[in-house]
Scaffold this motif. Structure first.
Motif, PDB file in Angstrom:
ATOM      1  N   GLY A 117       0.812  -1.212   0.000  1.00 40.51           N
ATOM      2  CA  GLY A 117       0.000   0.000   0.000  1.00 40.51           C
ATOM      3  C   GLY A 117       0.841   1.256   0.000  1.00 40.51           C
ATOM      4  O   GLY A 117       0.596   2.190  -0.774  1.00 40.51           O
ATOM      5  N   ALA A 118       1.849   1.290   0.871  1.00 39.94           N
ATOM      6  CA  ALA A 118       2.735   2.453   0.944  1.00 39.94           C
ATOM      7  C   ALA A 118       3.527   2.612  -0.356  1.00 39.94           C
ATOM      8  O   ALA A 118       3.756   3.731  -0.830  1.00 39.94           O
ATOM      9  N   LYS A 142       2.607   1.714  -3.404  1.00 36.52           N
ATOM     10  CA  LYS A 142       1.726   2.226  -4.465  1.00 36.52           C
ATOM     11  C   LYS A 142       1.454   3.715  -4.287  1.00 36.52           C
ATOM     12  O   LYS A 142       1.384   4.465  -5.272  1.00 36.52           O
ATOM     13  N   THR A 143       1.323   4.160  -3.037  1.00 37.90           N
ATOM     14  CA  THR A 143       1.148   5.586  -2.797  1.00 37.90           C
ATOM     15  C   THR A 143       2.384   6.359  -3.247  1.00 37.90           C
ATOM     16  O   THR A 143       2.279   7.410  -3.893  1.00 37.90           O
ATOM     17  N   THR A 144       3.567   5.841  -2.926  1.00 38.62           N
ATOM     18  CA  THR A 144       4.813   6.495  -3.341  1.00 38.62           C
ATOM     19  C   THR A 144       4.908   6.583  -4.852  1.00 38.62           C
ATOM     20  O   THR A 144       5.234   7.648  -5.416  1.00 38.62           O
ATOM     21  N   ALA A 148       2.470   6.451  -7.068  1.00 38.79           N
ATOM     22  CA  ALA A 148       1.436   7.351  -7.587  1.00 38.79           C
ATOM     23  C   ALA A 148       1.863   8.807  -7.438  1.00 38.79           C
ATOM     24  O   ALA A 148       1.662   9.622  -8.354  1.00 38.79           O
ATOM     25  N   ARG A 149       2.482   9.163  -6.318  1.00 42.47           N
ATOM     26  CA  ARG A 149       2.928  10.549  -6.124  1.00 42.47           C
ATOM     27  C   ARG A 149       4.028  10.921  -7.121  1.00 42.47           C
ATOM     28  O   ARG A 149       4.026  12.026  -7.683  1.00 42.47           O
ATOM     29  N   ASP A 197      -7.073  -0.365  -7.399  1.00 49.15           N
ATOM     30  CA  ASP A 197      -5.766   0.012  -6.862  1.00 49.15           C
ATOM     31  C   ASP A 197      -5.374   1.423  -7.302  1.00 49.15           C
ATOM     32  O   ASP A 197      -4.786   2.186  -6.525  1.00 49.15           O
ATOM     33  N   LYS A 245      -7.391   3.933  -5.223  1.00 52.64           N
ATOM     34  CA  LYS A 245      -6.916   3.974  -3.843  1.00 52.64           C
ATOM     35  C   LYS A 245      -5.581   4.720  -3.747  1.00 52.64           C
ATOM     36  O   LYS A 245      -5.363   5.495  -2.811  1.00 52.64           O
ATOM     37  N   ALA A 246      -4.689   4.474  -4.688  1.00 55.92           N
ATOM     38  CA  ALA A 246      -3.373   5.122  -4.649  1.00 55.92           C
ATOM     39  C   ALA A 246      -3.500   6.631  -4.842  1.00 55.92           C
ATOM     40  O   ALA A 246      -2.801   7.410  -4.186  1.00 55.92           O
ATOM     41  N   ALA A 253      -4.784   8.034  -1.559  1.00 60.13           N
ATOM     42  CA  ALA A 253      -3.750   8.010  -0.529  1.00 60.13           C
ATOM     43  C   ALA A 253      -2.652   9.046  -0.791  1.00 60.13           C
ATOM     44  O   ALA A 253      -2.024   9.553   0.133  1.00 60.13           O
ATOM     45  N   ALA A 254      -2.430   9.350  -2.083  1.00 59.07           N
ATOM     46  CA  ALA A 254      -1.411  10.337  -2.443  1.00 59.07           C
ATOM     47  C   ALA A 254      -1.907  11.765  -2.261  1.00 59.07           C
ATOM     48  O   ALA A 254      -1.139  12.719  -2.434  1.00 59.07           O
TER      49      ALA A 254
END
Length: 398
Positions: free
Chosen positions: A224-225, A227-229, A231-232, A256, A259-260, A263-264
């Motif tokens: 999860g973390a 994918k957020t990274t 995406a940013r 996904d 969600k990313a 979260a971003a």
């Protein structure tokens, strides 16, 4: 009803020029800075890494790019690795990434590794009668040989390990049926698992025959973390983007991708005909219009391959000439954030180009300057794209 901030196609092109380092004043000094700006460089075709980097550097040289990729000197990190990492990640495609970003990208995009190993073992069991013990022995011998040699080509490893010289038939009964050594299957799994890496090629910087070397284990990042990274970083380089762009570029599912983005902390914007887009909140202000910008980008360059929907920088009528049947783009000519033509290298070395629209006198002069700049970088080296497109083939032949 909430009214979203509106970003026009022209504003998107201004951002593209700025973020993708396509204007002369936006060029950078190092290959690492190029890779960081673009998240990563497509590396299926080895020449793409060099040409994509050179197009965005002030004073590019082959030696400078090689040092960043292979780090024979003081550019290596404390763990002995180069500043750029070559891994298979987005859409199972080979990329060159900043080393610090590689663990997150790998965790965010690599999946089904166990299935890859199981499928390979099943194929070898059917083709050459290997069982798990035989496979494990060949794999361990391969790793030991790489440690002993430091780096080796597949042919050198096959010379060391008789099991790797066994051959299998791929795509039996198909027009493209072929025979290949078992070594390609064993090395493919080890590379997918991050246990070995591609090192310096056996030939010049355009060669696709790489040596293999032991790889440092990449830290495991929670998915999860990770994918957020990713995406940013994608939003920073390519925003504004749509959910479909992110889904396509990463190879994720729709859930996904959504969600990313959430979260971003992505900011929703109105992209006119393209519906809702997203960018980082700190990027809402449109950058100052850059100076007129021309660029010659190679096949599979990360900029034209960065979005699923491209009609804001590419005339759809030009797609057939610029892409192959599998969606791979060839070398392109850019002016002010749009693709306006294509280029190719003739076997005798000179560069030919064709404009698919007339961008004006200023553009013609700027494009000629870029042709001269690329010719100087090539310095007599011949480059043929791995994926040939209709217009590239034509230009290479005239």
């Amino acid at each position: 009803m909430t009214v979203l901030p509106r970003i026009t196609a022209g504003q998107r092109r201004a951002r593209l020029i700025h973020r993708q380092l396509l204007a002369p004043e936006g060029r950078v000094r190092t290959p690492e800075a190029v890779a960081e700006a673009l998240v990563g460089l497509h590396a299926t075709d080895p020449a793409t890494v060099f040409l994509a980097t050179a197009a965005r550097m002030h004073r590019p040289t082959v030696a400078t790019i090689e040092r960043a990729l292979y780090a024979d000197d003081a550019t290596v990190g404390a763990d002995g690795t180069p500043p750029l990492e070559r891994i298979r990640c987005m859409r199972r495609t080979m990329f060159v990434l900043p080393a610090y970003l590689a663990p997150a990208v790998r965790s965010a995009t690599v999946r089904d590794i166990r299935r890859h190993r199981a499928d390979t073992l099943a194929r070898l069991r059917d083709a050459v009668g290997w069982d798990e013990r035989r496979y494990a022995a060949a794999e361990q011998a391969t790793l030991a040989a790489l440690v002993a040699r430091g780096a080796a080509t597949a042919a050198q490893l096959a010379a060391d390990i008789p099991a790797l010289r066994e051959q299998i038939v791929t795509s039996p009964g198909k027009p493209y049926e072929s025979r290949q050594r078992v070594s390609s299957s064993v090395l493919g799994v080890l590379a997918a698992e991050g246990r070995i890496r591609r090192a310096r090629p056996a030939g010049s910087w355009t060669s696709a025959q790489f040596r293999w070397a032991p790889a440092r284990p990449l830290p495991q990042i929670p998915v999860g973390a990770a994918k957020t990274t990713l995406a940013r970083h994608y939003l920073k380089a390519f925003g504004p983007i749509t959910v479909d762009d992110l889904k396509w570029w990463t190879g994720w599912g729709l859930t996904d991708a959504r969600k990313a983005l959430a979260a971003a902390g992505a900011q929703a914007v109105d992209l006119d005909d393209h519906g809702t887009g997203y960018l980082l909140p700190e990027d809402l202000d449109t950058p100052t219009a850059p100076e007129p910008a021309a660029a010659l980008l190679p096949g599979l360059d990360p900029t034209p391959m960065g979005w699923r929907h491209r009609d804001w920088y590419l005339d759809p009528d030009h797609t057939k000439a610029l892409f192959d049947r599998n969606g791979n783009i060839g070398p392109t000519v850019w002016w002010n954030g749009r693709i306006v033509g294509a280029w190719a290298q003739h076997p005798e070395g000179h560069l030919n180009h064709r404009l698919l629209t007339d961008p004006g006198r200023e553009a013609h002069a700027a494009i000629r300057n870029e042709i001269d700049r690329l010719t100087a970088f090539l310095d007599g080296t011949r480059v043929t794209p791995c994926y040939r497109t209709p217009l590239e083939r034509h230009l290479a032949a005239i």
